[in-house]
Design a protein around this motif. Structure first.
Motif, PDB file in Angstrom:
ATOM      1  N   ASP A  26       0.808  -1.212   0.000  1.00 26.67           N
ATOM      2  CA  ASP A  26       0.000   0.000   0.000  1.00 26.67           C
ATOM      3  C   ASP A  26       0.847   1.271   0.000  1.00 26.67           C
ATOM      4  OD1 ASP A  26       1.075  -0.158   2.503  1.00 26.67           O
ATOM      5  OD2 ASP A  26      -0.821   0.013   3.584  1.00 26.67           O
ATOM      6  N   ARG A  27       2.079   1.176  -0.429  1.00 26.39           N
ATOM      7  CA  ARG A  27       3.013   2.307  -0.347  1.00 26.39           C
ATOM      8  C   ARG A  27       2.568   3.522  -1.168  1.00 26.39           C
ATOM      9  NH1 ARG A  27       7.598  -1.240  -3.313  1.00 26.39           N
ATOM     10  NH2 ARG A  27       6.187  -2.882  -2.653  1.00 26.39           N
ATOM     11  N   ASP A  28       1.771   3.292  -2.217  1.00 25.16           N
ATOM     12  CA  ASP A  28       1.372   4.389  -3.105  1.00 25.16           C
ATOM     13  C   ASP A  28      -0.093   4.798  -2.956  1.00 25.16           C
ATOM     14  OD1 ASP A  28       3.895   4.566  -4.171  1.00 25.16           O
ATOM     15  OD2 ASP A  28       3.458   3.334  -5.921  1.00 25.16           O
ATOM     16  N   LEU A  29      -0.814   4.193  -2.024  1.00 26.10           N
ATOM     17  CA  LEU A  29      -2.253   4.455  -1.914  1.00 26.10           C
ATOM     18  C   LEU A  29      -2.569   5.935  -1.714  1.00 26.10           C
ATOM     19  CD1 LEU A  29      -4.164   1.761   0.181  1.00 26.10           C
ATOM     20  CD2 LEU A  29      -4.610   2.524  -2.158  1.00 26.10           C
ATOM     21  N   GLU A  30      -1.799   6.601  -0.880  1.00 27.02           N
ATOM     22  CA  GLU A  30      -2.089   7.996  -0.563  1.00 27.02           C
ATOM     23  C   GLU A  30      -1.406   8.966  -1.524  1.00 27.02           C
ATOM     24  OE1 GLU A  30      -0.948   8.334   3.523  1.00 27.02           O
ATOM     25  OE2 GLU A  30      -2.030   6.494   4.021  1.00 27.02           O
ATOM     26  N   VAL A  35      -2.489   0.232  -5.947  1.00 26.11           N
ATOM     27  CA  VAL A  35      -1.955  -0.822  -5.091  1.00 26.11           C
ATOM     28  C   VAL A  35      -0.948  -1.627  -5.897  1.00 26.11           C
ATOM     29  CG1 VAL A  35      -2.488  -2.908  -3.780  1.00 26.11           C
ATOM     30  CG2 VAL A  35      -4.056  -0.957  -3.728  1.00 26.11           C
ATOM     31  N   ILE A  36       0.220  -1.871  -5.328  1.00 27.05           N
ATOM     32  CA  ILE A  36       1.245  -2.693  -5.976  1.00 27.05           C
ATOM     33  C   ILE A  36       1.069  -4.127  -5.477  1.00 27.05           C
ATOM     34  CG2 ILE A  36       3.721  -3.081  -6.225  1.00 27.05           C
ATOM     35  CD1 ILE A  36       4.065  -0.058  -5.875  1.00 27.05           C
ATOM     36  N   PRO A  37       0.919  -5.116  -6.377  1.00 28.74           N
ATOM     37  CA  PRO A  37       0.532  -6.470  -5.968  1.00 28.74           C
ATOM     38  C   PRO A  37       1.658  -7.307  -5.368  1.00 28.74           C
ATOM     39  CG  PRO A  37       0.846  -6.389  -8.322  1.00 28.74           C
ATOM     40  CD  PRO A  37       1.010  -4.980  -7.844  1.00 28.74           C
ATOM     41  N   SER A  38       2.512  -6.714  -4.559  1.00 28.13           N
ATOM     42  CA  SER A  38       3.590  -7.475  -3.924  1.00 28.13           C
ATOM     43  C   SER A  38       4.297  -6.572  -2.922  1.00 28.13           C
ATOM     44  CB  SER A  38       4.594  -7.980  -4.970  1.00 28.13           C
ATOM     45  OG  SER A  38       5.733  -8.539  -4.350  1.00 28.13           O
ATOM     46  N   ASN A  39       5.046  -7.204  -2.014  1.00 27.50           N
ATOM     47  CA  ASN A  39       5.909  -6.461  -1.100  1.00 27.50           C
ATOM     48  C   ASN A  39       7.326  -6.344  -1.651  1.00 27.50           C
ATOM     49  OD1 ASN A  39       3.905  -6.064   0.870  1.00 27.50           O
ATOM     50  ND2 ASN A  39       4.273  -8.096   1.719  1.00 27.50           N
ATOM     51  N   PRO A 190       2.973   8.009 -14.677  1.00 27.59           N
ATOM     52  CA  PRO A 190       3.368   6.601 -14.844  1.00 27.59           C
ATOM     53  C   PRO A 190       2.631   5.685 -13.880  1.00 27.59           C
ATOM     54  CG  PRO A 190       5.047   7.802 -13.637  1.00 27.59           C
ATOM     55  CD  PRO A 190       4.059   8.822 -14.105  1.00 27.59           C
ATOM     56  N   ARG A 191       2.441   4.436 -14.310  1.00 28.48           N
ATOM     57  CA  ARG A 191       1.824   3.425 -13.459  1.00 28.48           C
ATOM     58  C   ARG A 191       2.925   2.523 -12.933  1.00 28.48           C
ATOM     59  NH1 ARG A 191      -2.228  -1.559 -15.000  1.00 28.48           N
ATOM     60  NH2 ARG A 191      -3.157  -1.797 -12.933  1.00 28.48           N
ATOM     61  N   SER A 192       3.157   2.570 -11.655  1.00 28.17           N
ATOM     62  CA  SER A 192       4.234   1.808 -11.055  1.00 28.17           C
ATOM     63  C   SER A 192       3.752   0.416 -10.664  1.00 28.17           C
ATOM     64  CB  SER A 192       4.773   2.526  -9.809  1.00 28.17           C
ATOM     65  OG  SER A 192       5.815   1.789  -9.209  1.00 28.17           O
ATOM     66  N   GLY A 193       4.634  -0.568 -10.793  1.00 26.67           N
ATOM     67  CA  GLY A 193       4.297  -1.886 -10.298  1.00 26.67           C
ATOM     68  C   GLY A 193       4.389  -2.985 -11.325  1.00 26.67           C
ATOM     69  N   PHE A 194       3.518  -3.987 -11.197  1.00 23.38           N
ATOM     70  CA  PHE A 194       3.598  -5.212 -11.995  1.00 23.38           C
ATOM     71  C   PHE A 194       3.431  -4.941 -13.481  1.00 23.38           C
ATOM     72  CE2 PHE A 194       3.775  -9.679 -12.268  1.00 23.38           C
ATOM     73  CZ  PHE A 194       2.910 -10.072 -13.277  1.00 23.38           C
TER      74      PHE A 194
END
Length: 292
Positions: A26-30, A35-39, A190-194
């Motif tokens: 949840d690092r980017d929620l705020e 939501v990034i699907p991993s830690n 940009p969309r960060s993550g998977f």
């Protein structure tokens, strides 16, 4: 960190550096509503430089460059870097409307994405016009509206080119004991993550803080994000709501304790998925003035 310096009576320069290592889903929620699907561990960097110059008594120009980069330790996640150049002109139009400046902002961003089996780029050109008006010593309004032209080099379809409206409205109140900020924007980011690519992001952001006495203050913040697909991205329809009451106690000028409760609701309309989060945390702040 941030640094500002006045070179001449008519010219200022500034620089900013951010380096963050994080690993929470949840690092980017705020910040983005996503939501990034991993830690997976991520290194996020941002470097910015800018300079403003008073061309005349009424006309000011500002040029800026920003480099940003995100790297994930796991190869299945997408990394990206971006380069942004923008130029802003502000013109005093007090002769027409008191306490008002007209604004013209134009710029270009290139996003370079890198996945395990795919590399591609998105080019984004933008132009906005607007104004800044000071209603009083405490109330200020900034409003910009314009358009962007974006294109990716994936060549997966004939629709890689895209025109879209963009804009931003910021209303602030800075009183002796109360500060209020309201911000609405629609931008390509940009969309960060998977999955890589960009999103067309619309956001509503509100924050109020009230100092009750010399040491104690309370605040409330709320955000609503709507993320839709942009160039280089497949179907996206994510909606996020956050609300965050907080309380702060200042032991001294440089030492504070902040307690925060955050409620978040995330909706993925494409997958018909809904998630909620409740988070409570304490933050102990120590700051030191290097220059006074």
């Amino acid at each position: 960190g941030d640094l500002q310096y006045r070179l001449t009576p008519r010219m200022n320069v500034a620089a900013a550096v951010d380096y963050i290592v994080d690993s929470r889903r949840d690092r980017d929620l705020e910040r983005t509503g996503l939501v990034i699907p991993s830690n997976a561990k991520r290194n996020r960097q941002r470097y910015a430089v800018s300079a403003d110059y008073d061309i005349s008594e009424k006309l000011t120009s500002e040029i800026g460059y920003t480099y940003a980069k995100e790297d994930y330790e796991e190869e299945i996640f997408a990394d990206f870097q971006s380069n942004t150049v923008n130029l802003l002109f502000t013109h005093n139009i007090n002769d027409i409307i008191l306490h008002t400046y007209s604004r013209l902002n134009l710029g270009y961003t290139r996003y370079d994405f890198s996945e395990e089996f795919l590399d591609f780029a998105v080019d984004n050109y933008f132009l906005t016009i607007g104004f800044e008006h000071q209603f009083s010593e405490t109330f200020r309004l900034i409003a910009d509206i314009g358009a962007r032209y974006s294109d990716d080099d994936l060549e997966l379809s004939n629709d890689s080119e895209e025109w879209a409206p963009i804009g931003e409205v910021v209303l602030t109140y800075r009183g002796e004991f109360t500060q209020i900020s309201t911000k609405i924007f629609k931008l390509l980011e940009p969309r960060s993550g998977f999955r890589t690519g960009t999103v067309d992001r619309t956001a509503f952001i509100f924050d109020v803080y009230r100092r009750l006495n010399e040491n104690l203050g309370v605040g409330l913040a709320a955000e609503y994000f709507l993320n839709k697909e942009g160039p280089g991205t497949l179907i996206v329809d994510d909606r996020t709501f956050n609300i965050r009451p907080r309380i702060r106690y200042d032991f001294t000028r440089n030492i504070s304790l902040v307690g925060v409760y955050t409620y978040s609701r995330f909706n993925n309309e494409v997958g018909n998925l809904e998630r909620e989060r409740n988070l409570v945390f304490l933050r102990f702040l120590i700051q030191y003035p290097f220059f006074e």
